[in-house]
Design a protein around this motif. Structure first.
Motif, short mmCIF file in Angstrom:
data_model
loop_
_atom_site.label_atom_id
_atom_site.label_comp_id
_atom_site.label_asym_id
_atom_site.label_seq_id
_atom_site.Cartn_x
_atom_site.Cartn_y
_atom_site.Cartn_z
N ILE A 115 0.85 -1.18 0.00
CA ILE A 115 0.00 0.00 0.00
C ILE A 115 0.90 1.24 0.00
O ILE A 115 1.81 1.36 0.81
N ASP A 116 0.62 2.17 -0.90
CA ASP A 116 1.40 3.40 -1.01
C ASP A 116 1.39 4.14 0.34
O ASP A 116 0.32 4.49 0.85
N PRO A 117 2.57 4.40 0.93
CA PRO A 117 2.62 5.10 2.22
C PRO A 117 1.96 6.48 2.20
O PRO A 117 1.58 6.99 3.25
N ASP A 118 1.81 7.08 1.03
CA ASP A 118 1.11 8.36 0.96
C ASP A 118 -0.37 8.21 1.31
O ASP A 118 -1.05 9.20 1.57
N ASN A 119 -0.87 6.97 1.30
CA ASN A 119 -2.28 6.70 1.62
C ASN A 119 -2.46 6.15 3.03
O ASN A 119 -3.55 5.69 3.37
N TRP A 120 -1.41 6.15 3.84
CA TRP A 120 -1.50 5.62 5.18
C TRP A 120 -2.19 6.59 6.13
O TRP A 120 -2.09 7.81 5.99
N MET A 121 -2.82 6.01 7.15
CA MET A 121 -3.31 6.73 8.31
C MET A 121 -2.80 5.96 9.53
O MET A 121 -2.49 4.79 9.42
N ILE A 122 -2.74 6.63 10.66
CA ILE A 122 -2.25 5.97 11.88
C ILE A 122 -3.27 6.12 12.99
O ILE A 122 -3.92 7.15 13.10
N GLN A 123 -3.41 5.06 13.76
CA GLN A 123 -4.21 5.09 14.98
C GLN A 123 -3.32 4.59 16.11
O GLN A 123 -2.63 3.59 15.95
N VAL A 124 -3.36 5.30 17.21
CA VAL A 124 -2.62 4.88 18.41
C VAL A 124 -3.63 4.83 19.55
O VAL A 124 -4.25 5.84 19.89
N HIS A 125 -3.80 3.63 20.11
CA HIS A 125 -4.75 3.42 21.19
C HIS A 125 -3.98 3.33 22.50
O HIS A 125 -3.05 2.55 22.63
N LEU A 126 -4.42 4.12 23.48
CA LEU A 126 -3.80 4.08 24.79
C LEU A 126 -4.86 4.34 25.84
O LEU A 126 -5.91 4.85 25.52
N PRO A 127 -4.55 4.03 27.07
CA PRO A 127 -3.42 3.21 27.49
C PRO A 127 -3.81 1.74 27.44
O PRO A 127 -4.97 1.40 27.56
N ILE A 128 -2.81 0.92 27.26
CA ILE A 128 -2.98 -0.51 27.44
C ILE A 128 -2.41 -0.81 28.82
O ILE A 128 -1.24 -0.52 29.07
N LYS A 129 -3.21 -1.32 29.68
CA LYS A 129 -2.76 -1.61 31.04
C LYS A 129 -1.82 -2.81 31.04
O LYS A 129 -2.07 -3.80 30.37
N LYS A 130 -0.74 -2.71 31.80
CA LYS A 130 0.17 -3.84 31.96
C LYS A 130 -0.51 -4.90 32.81
O LYS A 130 -1.19 -4.59 33.77
N GLU A 131 -0.31 -6.15 32.41
CA GLU A 131 -0.95 -7.26 33.16
C GLU A 131 -0.03 -7.80 34.22
O GLU A 131 1.14 -7.73 34.16
#
Length: 131
Positions: A115-131
């Motif tokens: 996939i052409d990187p010019d068409n990328w989007m990013i999602q960052v989900h936080l926080p992930i709790k440590k187990e």
């Protein structure tokens, strides 16, 4: 308006021109208030089949944020998953600021390698709790 801060590794190694370019990029983004945001600066595939997403992590809150663990996803313009991985971090985002960071995705986490990187989007989900 957000202020750009750099992790010590970036502060020491990033040329001034790239710092200026990141400041200019940040200046072109809509302000955020009372939320966490992520803006994709650049994406690319690595020669080994992995991927790298360089982003600005944005803290629109009036207090600093500590980020320890996140799930990051690269999506295409149609929201199809390109890569997904969890990352252990030790970052502090100052209040009402942005911090550049690169997420390096392993080859195993890349689902769609063409996939052409010019068409990328990013999602960052936080926080992930440590187990």
């Amino acid at each position: 308006m957000s202020k750009l801060h750099f992790h010590s590794v970036w502060e020491d190694r990033l040329p001034q021109k790239q710092k200026d370019d990141l400041n200019k990029f940040l200046g072109g983004l809509a302000p955020i208030h009372k939320e966490f945001g992520v803006a994709l600066v650049r994406g690319k595939y690595k020669k080994n089949g992995g991927a790298v997403a360089t982003v600005l992590l944005r803290n629109g809150f009036e207090k600093p944020m500590d980020i320890e663990r996140v799930k990051a996803k690269i999506l295409d313009k149609d929201n199809l998953l390109i890569a997904e991985e969890e990352f252990e971090l030790d970052l502090r985002l100052q209040a009402e600021s942005a911090l550049p960071w690169s997420f390096v995705f392993s080859k195993d986490s890349v689902i769609r390698p063409n996939i052409d990187p010019d068409n990328w989007m990013i999602q960052v989900h936080l926080p992930i709790k440590k187990e």
